[in-house]
Design a protein around this motif. Sequence first.
Motif, PDB file in Angstrom:
ATOM      1  N   ALA A 140     -31.408  10.210 -79.204  1.00 52.06           N
ATOM      2  CA  ALA A 140     -31.045  10.937 -78.123  1.00 52.06           C
ATOM      3  C   ALA A 140     -30.056  10.413 -77.268  1.00 52.06           C
ATOM      4  O   ALA A 140     -29.286  10.748 -76.695  1.00 52.06           O
ATOM      5  N   SER A 141     -30.682   9.041 -76.750  1.00 51.39           N
ATOM      6  CA  SER A 141     -30.019   8.277 -75.806  1.00 51.39           C
ATOM      7  C   SER A 141     -28.706   7.742 -76.300  1.00 51.39           C
ATOM      8  O   SER A 141     -27.673   7.881 -75.420  1.00 51.39           O
ATOM      9  N   LEU A 142     -28.674   7.425 -77.541  1.00 45.48           N
ATOM     10  CA  LEU A 142     -27.132   7.049 -78.110  1.00 45.48           C
ATOM     11  C   LEU A 142     -26.409   8.056 -78.259  1.00 45.48           C
ATOM     12  O   LEU A 142     -25.199   8.143 -78.142  1.00 45.48           O
ATOM     13  N   VAL A 143     -26.844   9.419 -78.514  1.00 50.04           N
ATOM     14  CA  VAL A 143     -26.033  10.545 -78.582  1.00 50.04           C
ATOM     15  C   VAL A 143     -25.411  10.843 -77.143  1.00 50.04           C
ATOM     16  O   VAL A 143     -24.264  11.312 -76.845  1.00 50.04           O
ATOM     17  N   PHE A 144     -26.162  10.812 -76.129  1.00 56.23           N
ATOM     18  CA  PHE A 144     -25.873  11.055 -74.735  1.00 56.23           C
ATOM     19  C   PHE A 144     -24.638  10.012 -74.189  1.00 56.23           C
ATOM     20  O   PHE A 144     -23.625  10.446 -73.942  1.00 56.23           O
ATOM     21  N   LEU A 145     -24.814   8.830 -74.627  1.00 52.64           N
ATOM     22  CA  LEU A 145     -23.771   7.731 -74.435  1.00 52.64           C
ATOM     23  C   LEU A 145     -22.519   7.898 -74.980  1.00 52.64           C
ATOM     24  O   LEU A 145     -21.468   7.969 -74.207  1.00 52.64           O
ATOM     25  N   GLU A 146     -22.347   8.245 -76.263  1.00 51.11           N
ATOM     26  CA  GLU A 146     -21.515   8.439 -77.060  1.00 51.11           C
ATOM     27  C   GLU A 146     -20.651   9.907 -76.743  1.00 51.11           C
ATOM     28  O   GLU A 146     -19.469   9.954 -76.780  1.00 51.11           O
ATOM     29  N   HIS A 147     -21.395  11.067 -76.608  1.00 48.34           N
ATOM     30  CA  HIS A 147     -20.808  12.412 -76.678  1.00 48.34           C
ATOM     31  C   HIS A 147     -20.853  13.030 -75.220  1.00 48.34           C
ATOM     32  O   HIS A 147     -20.049  13.923 -75.258  1.00 48.34           O
ATOM     33  N   TYR A 148     -22.034  12.605 -74.300  1.00 50.04           N
ATOM     34  CA  TYR A 148     -22.097  13.329 -73.431  1.00 50.04           C
ATOM     35  C   TYR A 148     -22.144  12.791 -71.896  1.00 50.04           C
ATOM     36  O   TYR A 148     -21.846  13.426 -70.834  1.00 50.04           O
ATOM     37  N   MET A 149     -22.098  11.358 -71.968  1.00 48.67           N
ATOM     38  CA  MET A 149     -21.919  10.572 -70.626  1.00 48.67           C
ATOM     39  C   MET A 149     -20.744  10.806 -69.805  1.00 48.67           C
ATOM     40  O   MET A 149     -20.730  11.046 -68.724  1.00 48.67           O
ATOM     41  N   ALA A 150     -19.526  10.789 -70.479  1.00 50.98           N
ATOM     42  CA  ALA A 150     -18.302  10.885 -70.028  1.00 50.98           C
ATOM     43  C   ALA A 150     -18.060  12.546 -69.203  1.00 50.98           C
ATOM     44  O   ALA A 150     -17.646  12.713 -68.066  1.00 50.98           O
ATOM     45  N   ALA A 151     -18.571  13.576 -69.892  1.00 46.89           N
ATOM     46  CA  ALA A 151     -18.469  14.622 -69.512  1.00 46.89           C
ATOM     47  C   ALA A 151     -19.313  14.965 -68.239  1.00 46.89           C
ATOM     48  O   ALA A 151     -19.047  15.661 -67.213  1.00 46.89           O
ATOM     49  N   PHE A 152     -20.768  14.293 -68.489  1.00 43.03           N
ATOM     50  CA  PHE A 152     -21.518  14.490 -67.218  1.00 43.03           C
ATOM     51  C   PHE A 152     -20.989  13.687 -65.961  1.00 43.03           C
ATOM     52  O   PHE A 152     -21.233  14.179 -65.027  1.00 43.03           O
ATOM     53  N   ALA A 153     -20.325  12.536 -66.272  1.00 44.93           N
ATOM     54  CA  ALA A 153     -19.736  11.820 -65.197  1.00 44.93           C
ATOM     55  C   ALA A 153     -18.747  12.644 -64.497  1.00 44.93           C
ATOM     56  O   ALA A 153     -18.534  12.981 -63.171  1.00 44.93           O
TER      57      ALA A 153
END
Length: 208
Positions: free
Chosen positions: A142-155
Motif C-alpha cells: 500500500a505504501s509503495l502504491v501510494f508513492l508511485e501512483h498517488y503521492m504526486a496527485a495528493f501533493a
Amino acid sequence: MTSIVESNSPQPGPRLARAYALIDAANAEDPNRDQGQPKELLYGRRMTEMLARYAPEAPETVRVAVRAQHVRRWEVPRAGYPMDKVGYHQWRSGLYRFHAELAGRLAREAGYDEAAVEEVMIAVGKKQLRENPASQLLEDVASLVFLEHYMAAFAADKPDYTEEKWLGIIARTWKKMSSRARAFALSGAVVLPAHLLPLIRQAVAGIP
C-alpha cells in the motif's frame, strides 16, 4: 474489464481468479473515476501489480488481501465521522473493520477455507502489524502504491501544505514500511515523482 496494470502479474489459479473477479465486481460499482476507470477497481489492480513486482512469492491469502485492500471503500466516507483527529482515527478503524469483513466474505465465496479467510481478514484489517508478515506485506505494498501512483496527485491537491507538513507525511509513510520495502522504493524499482524526490530523501534521512 481489463487493465494494463495487471500485465506483469502472475497468472492466478481458479480459486484466486474467482476471488479477484468477486473483488473486482464489487469495486467496479465505484461511482468515482480515476483515468476513466472505477477508482477502487484501478487501485486494487495497481496493488496486485505492485505485489507481483515487490513480492512475487506472496501466498494466495496475501494476494487476495492485497486486491481487497480498498474494497468498496466509498461506502465508508470520511464525512460520516467528526472532522477532527479523533474522528479521523475512528474513520480509519471503521474502514479496517469494513474492508476485513467484506474481504473475508468474498474470500469465503471464492472457496477458501476458514483458516485462509481468517488470514485474509487479519491482513486487510491491519492487525498485528510488524508481528504478522502478511499484514506487514500488505502495508508495504500500500505504501509503495501510494508513492508511485498517488503521492504526486495528493501533493497537487494540497498546495497549501507546508514543507514541514509534507516531511511529516512522508516520514509517517516510511515508518510504516519494512526495511525491504524502503530499499525497494529507493532502488529504482518504484517510479517516484521526480519533483518530490528531494523532499522524499530529506524526509527519510536518518529514519532507522
